[in-house]
Design a protein around this motif. Structure first.
Motif, short mmCIF file in Angstrom:
data_model
loop_
_atom_site.label_atom_id
_atom_site.label_comp_id
_atom_site.label_asym_id
_atom_site.label_seq_id
_atom_site.Cartn_x
_atom_site.Cartn_y
_atom_site.Cartn_z
N ASP A 68 0.83 -1.21 0.00
CA ASP A 68 0.00 0.00 0.00
C ASP A 68 0.86 1.25 0.00
N ARG A 69 1.90 1.26 0.83
CA ARG A 69 2.74 2.45 0.91
C ARG A 69 3.51 2.66 -0.39
N VAL A 70 4.02 1.58 -0.98
CA VAL A 70 4.72 1.71 -2.26
C VAL A 70 3.78 2.30 -3.31
N ALA A 71 2.54 1.85 -3.31
CA ALA A 71 1.57 2.38 -4.28
C ALA A 71 1.34 3.87 -4.06
N ILE A 72 1.23 4.30 -2.80
CA ILE A 72 1.01 5.71 -2.50
C ILE A 72 2.19 6.55 -2.99
N TYR A 73 3.41 6.12 -2.68
CA TYR A 73 4.59 6.88 -3.08
C TYR A 73 4.74 6.91 -4.60
N ALA A 74 4.53 5.75 -5.24
CA ALA A 74 4.68 5.68 -6.69
C ALA A 74 3.66 6.57 -7.39
N LEU A 75 2.44 6.60 -6.87
CA LEU A 75 1.41 7.44 -7.49
C LEU A 75 1.72 8.92 -7.32
N LYS A 76 2.36 9.30 -6.22
CA LYS A 76 2.75 10.70 -6.05
C LYS A 76 3.76 11.10 -7.12
N ILE A 77 4.69 10.20 -7.42
CA ILE A 77 5.65 10.47 -8.48
C ILE A 77 4.93 10.56 -9.82
N ALA A 78 4.06 9.60 -10.10
CA ALA A 78 3.35 9.56 -11.38
C ALA A 78 2.47 10.79 -11.58
N GLU A 79 1.83 11.24 -10.50
CA GLU A 79 1.00 12.44 -10.57
C GLU A 79 1.86 13.66 -10.87
N TYR A 80 3.01 13.76 -10.20
CA TYR A 80 3.92 14.88 -10.42
C TYR A 80 4.39 14.90 -11.88
N MET A 81 4.63 13.72 -12.45
CA MET A 81 5.10 13.61 -13.82
C MET A 81 3.95 13.75 -14.84
N ARG A 82 2.73 13.87 -14.33
CA ARG A 82 1.53 14.04 -15.15
C ARG A 82 1.38 12.89 -16.16
N LEU A 83 1.62 11.70 -15.68
CA LEU A 83 1.38 10.54 -16.52
C LEU A 83 -0.13 10.37 -16.69
N PRO A 84 -0.56 9.76 -17.81
CA PRO A 84 -2.00 9.57 -18.04
C PRO A 84 -2.67 8.83 -16.89
N LYS A 85 -3.94 9.14 -16.66
CA LYS A 85 -4.66 8.56 -15.54
C LYS A 85 -4.68 7.04 -15.59
N GLU A 86 -4.83 6.47 -16.77
CA GLU A 86 -4.86 5.01 -16.87
C GLU A 86 -3.50 4.42 -16.52
N VAL A 87 -2.42 5.09 -16.90
CA VAL A 87 -1.09 4.61 -16.54
C VAL A 87 -0.93 4.67 -15.02
N GLN A 88 -1.43 5.74 -14.40
CA GLN A 88 -1.37 5.84 -12.95
C GLN A 88 -2.13 4.68 -12.29
#
Length: 345
Positions: free
Chosen positions: A155-175
């Protein structure tokens, strides 16, 4: 805001007609004049149905919808053309997973019916996916039961990884797929004995080779479950190192899929800050310094900097205080046996 409907056509008059047609039914739609403009909208919006003209300057409608297979595979795709081209229709259905093929000039009732059916189909798939969320997360938690010291890790890895992905503005489906891959990145450990996972000792060479196989075993499970390429890449490659010394394939630099590079940073950071049988978790300043030093060695330096900036900005509490030496920890967390026992490869 809910999922949107998008019309793509280089003819602005067609777009205005489409807007008026749906506004009469109380629905506001998005429009784009070309594929490039449409792709930008996918960075910010959740799009349920896209209706695209085929003959446009630059990227054709068929090429555009093909690109969406990776960017937003759940979006329902409708291709329009002013030409009754059987070859194009077949290509659209076979290569782009197009839901319907419409001829221009369109029949208004047919367009409305196709779009409404597409929206219903999209929401049905999302309902199924929400059920899958529960299944996938439960599976990750079941795997963690084999090693109590990793409770909550996925769960924590998912939270941290999604923060990076959001910052990088990756597409929502990729997130979304990064979330799944993060939950299941260690799913291959289901086949590894608790004796190896929980040992407070140095692993033998044979045990360590068995531990390393979890990446391949997990990727095989993900492929058979028909998870996306993004999720499979995370499971298979999250132990690859930026300098090429990782496993299972010795990939290096940008040859490692971006999603795996993102999760690798999140994975290492969480492992550093949590208590393990062979050591206490590291406080945030020390964990941050370890991560920073590994940029360009084990970890992607750009992803590291993004992550550290997100941690600063969000002030995420990650670690417990301890006085351990930190020199040997990172090699262990990324797949090297720890001199005092155990492994989290």
């Amino acid at each position: 805001m809910g999922a949107e409907i998008l019309f793509v056509d280089d003819n602005r008059l067609i777009l205005e007609i489409a807007k008026d047609l749906f506004l009469e039914r109380g629905v506001s739609i998005l429009t784009a004049c070309n594929a490039a403009e449409a792709l930008e909208l996918f960075q910010e919006k959740e799009i349920a149905v896209v209706v695209s003209d085929n003959h446009m300057p630059g990227m054709s409608g068929l090429e555009f919808l093909s690109a969406l297979k990776e960017i937003s595979p759940e979006t329902i795709k409708v291709l329009m053309s002013a030409y009754a081209d059987l070859a194009t229709a077949l290509a659209a259905i076979n290569s782009s997973e197009v839901f319907r093929y419409l001829l221009k000039p369109w029949n208004e009732e047919e367009v409305i019916e196709v779009v409404e059916e597409g929206v219903r189909r999209y929401h049905l798939m999302n309902t199924v996916r929400r059920e899958d969320d529960n299944v996938l997360r439960s599976l990750a938690q079941t795997i963690e039961l084999k090693d109590p010291s990793t409770r909550g890790h996925c769960d924590r890895v998912a939270i941290y990884a999604l923060k990076i992905a959001e910052y990088m503005r990756l597409p929502k489906e990729v997130q979304r797929q990064i979330k799944y891959g993060s939950w299941l990145h260690d799913c291959g450990k289901i086949g590894i004995s608790e004796f190896i996972l929980n040992g407070e000792r140095t692993l033998t060479d044979e045990e360590f080779e068995t531990m390393k196989m979890h990446a391949v075993w997990g990727a095989d499970v993900a492929a058979k479950a028909e998870l996306s390429a993004v999720a499979r890449n995370i499971i298979q490659y999250h132990h690859e190192k930026y300098n090429g010394t990782g496993y299972p394939d010795g990939l290096s630099g940008t040859g490692i899929p971006l999603e795996a590079r993102i999760v690798a940073v999140a994975d290492v950071y969480d492992a550093l800050t949590m208590d393990r049988p062979y050591r206490k978790g590291y406080p945030v300043p020390e964990a941050r310094e370890i991560i920073r030093r590994q940029g360009g060695i084990d970890l992607d330096p750009e992803v590291v900097e993004i992550f550290l900036s997100v941690v600063d900005k969000e002030q995420i509490p990650l670690a417990k205080e301890n006085q351990e030496e930190i020199g040997l920890v990172l090699s262990h967390e990324r797949g090297t046996p720890h001199p005092h026992g155990g492994a989290t490869a």
